[in-house]
Scaffold this active site. Structure first.
Site, mmCIF file in Angstrom:
data_model
loop_
_atom_site.group_PDB
_atom_site.id
_atom_site.type_symbol
_atom_site.label_atom_id
_atom_site.label_comp_id
_atom_site.label_asym_id
_atom_site.label_seq_id
_atom_site.Cartn_x
_atom_site.Cartn_y
_atom_site.Cartn_z
ATOM 1 N N ASP A 1 4.700 4.191 -8.763
ATOM 2 C CA ASP A 1 6.058 4.156 -8.248
ATOM 3 C C ASP A 1 6.859 2.999 -8.823
ATOM 4 O OD1 ASP A 1 4.715 2.107 -6.850
ATOM 5 O OD2 ASP A 1 4.406 3.406 -5.117
ATOM 6 N N ASN B 1 1.323 2.265 7.673
ATOM 7 C CA ASN B 1 1.666 3.562 8.255
ATOM 8 C C ASN B 1 0.939 4.722 7.570
ATOM 9 O OD1 ASN B 1 2.980 3.726 5.823
ATOM 10 N ND2 ASN B 1 5.046 3.901 6.660
ATOM 11 N N HIS C 1 0.859 5.330 4.265
ATOM 12 C CA HIS C 1 1.443 5.869 3.038
ATOM 13 C C HIS C 1 0.567 5.541 1.833
ATOM 14 C CE1 HIS C 1 3.906 1.935 2.366
ATOM 15 N NE2 HIS C 1 2.974 1.983 1.434
ATOM 16 N N GLU D 1 5.862 8.340 2.322
ATOM 17 C CA GLU D 1 5.906 7.920 3.705
ATOM 18 C C GLU D 1 5.477 9.052 4.645
ATOM 19 O OE1 GLU D 1 6.163 4.928 4.093
ATOM 20 O OE2 GLU D 1 7.840 3.962 3.090
#
Length: 251
Positions: A67, A136, A138, A143
């Site tokens: 990313d 979380n 990811h 996400e």
């Protein structure tokens, strides 16, 4: 799935580097998928040591990063291009023409994403994909609630992710709110996946990724479906796992 639990961050980094080094020894022209952030830094430092000792070579290697922040150029100290060069690429003999990182300044994100996927396919796919994991759950910047069928695409970062990443910026207002990321489908197409986790703040996500229901609400849970995935974590990240029920393998 293989679970490797080691004592601390340093041991996690060494174990991960050994797995990547083994991949390069077996296939010198490997296609590596690379991650950024605090977790893989130790792995990169160990790989540099291994390279300088003459045990591995990067001349034929091709890389694709997971990313990049949207809106940051290569020269920005918080861009992932800058991160990869400063922490890894400048110390090894990799051909920078074979380094691929999403263009965070691309005007046409859809076109940029399609081109990134085309390059991956042209190289025959990723041989070994390195991942971290967010609190979380990811992976990459995918996400919770992201579609599993997504390829490389633009993502809107969760508040938790922005908060977690704010430690790298002068203020939380400076943290980009969007990024270009490989999608879950892209990641799952990798032949082998290596996920690294360190710290108690990752324990809940690790537990869900290994034991939890496979759901877009915890993106890393999809890794349960991959035929060749290795989790390497320190004791803190593994603190919610019942290690007596897990077969530990030390490669």
């Amino acid at each position: 799935m293989r679970i490797i639990c080691v004592e601390d961050y340093n041991q996690m980094s060494k174990k991960a580097a050994n797995i990547v080094a083994s991949q390069l020894i077996l296939k010198p022209n490997s296609v590596l998928g690379l991650a950024t952030g605090a977790t893989p830094l130790g792995m990169y430092r160990q790989l540099v040591k291994t390279y300088k000792a003459g045990h591995i070579d990067f001349e034929e290697v091709t890389t694709f990063n997971l990313d990049e922040y949207y809106g940051l150029n290569k020269e920005n100290e918080q861009s992932y291009y800058y991160y990869m060069y400063e922490n890894f690429f400048q110390y090894i003999n990799i051909d920078m023409k074979k380094v691929n990182i999403p263009n965070g300044m691309a005007r046409d994100i859809h076109k940029e994403s399609l081109e990134y996927e085309r390059k991956i396919r042209k190289c025959g796919g990723v041989d070994l994909q390195v991942l971290g994991i967010g609190r979380n759950g990811h992976i990459g910047f995918n996400e919770p609630d992201i579609k599993f069928e997504a390829l490389t695409h633009m993502v809107k970062l969760d508040e938790q992710t922005i908060q977690d990443n704010s430690r790298f910026f002068d203020s939380i207002e400076d943290v980009p709110t969007k990024a270009i990321s490989m999608g879950i489908k892209t990641i799952m197409h990798a032949k082998k996946i290596l996920l690294l986790a360190s710290g108690k703040e990752k324990a809940e996500a690790i537990y869900g990724a290994i034991y939890g229901k496979i759901t877009p609400e915890l993106p890393a849970s999809v890794l349960q479906l991959h035929p060749d995935v290795v989790f390497v974590m320190d004791q803190d990240a593994a603190s919610k796992l019942d290690l007596e029920k897990l077969k530990e393998e030390y490669l």
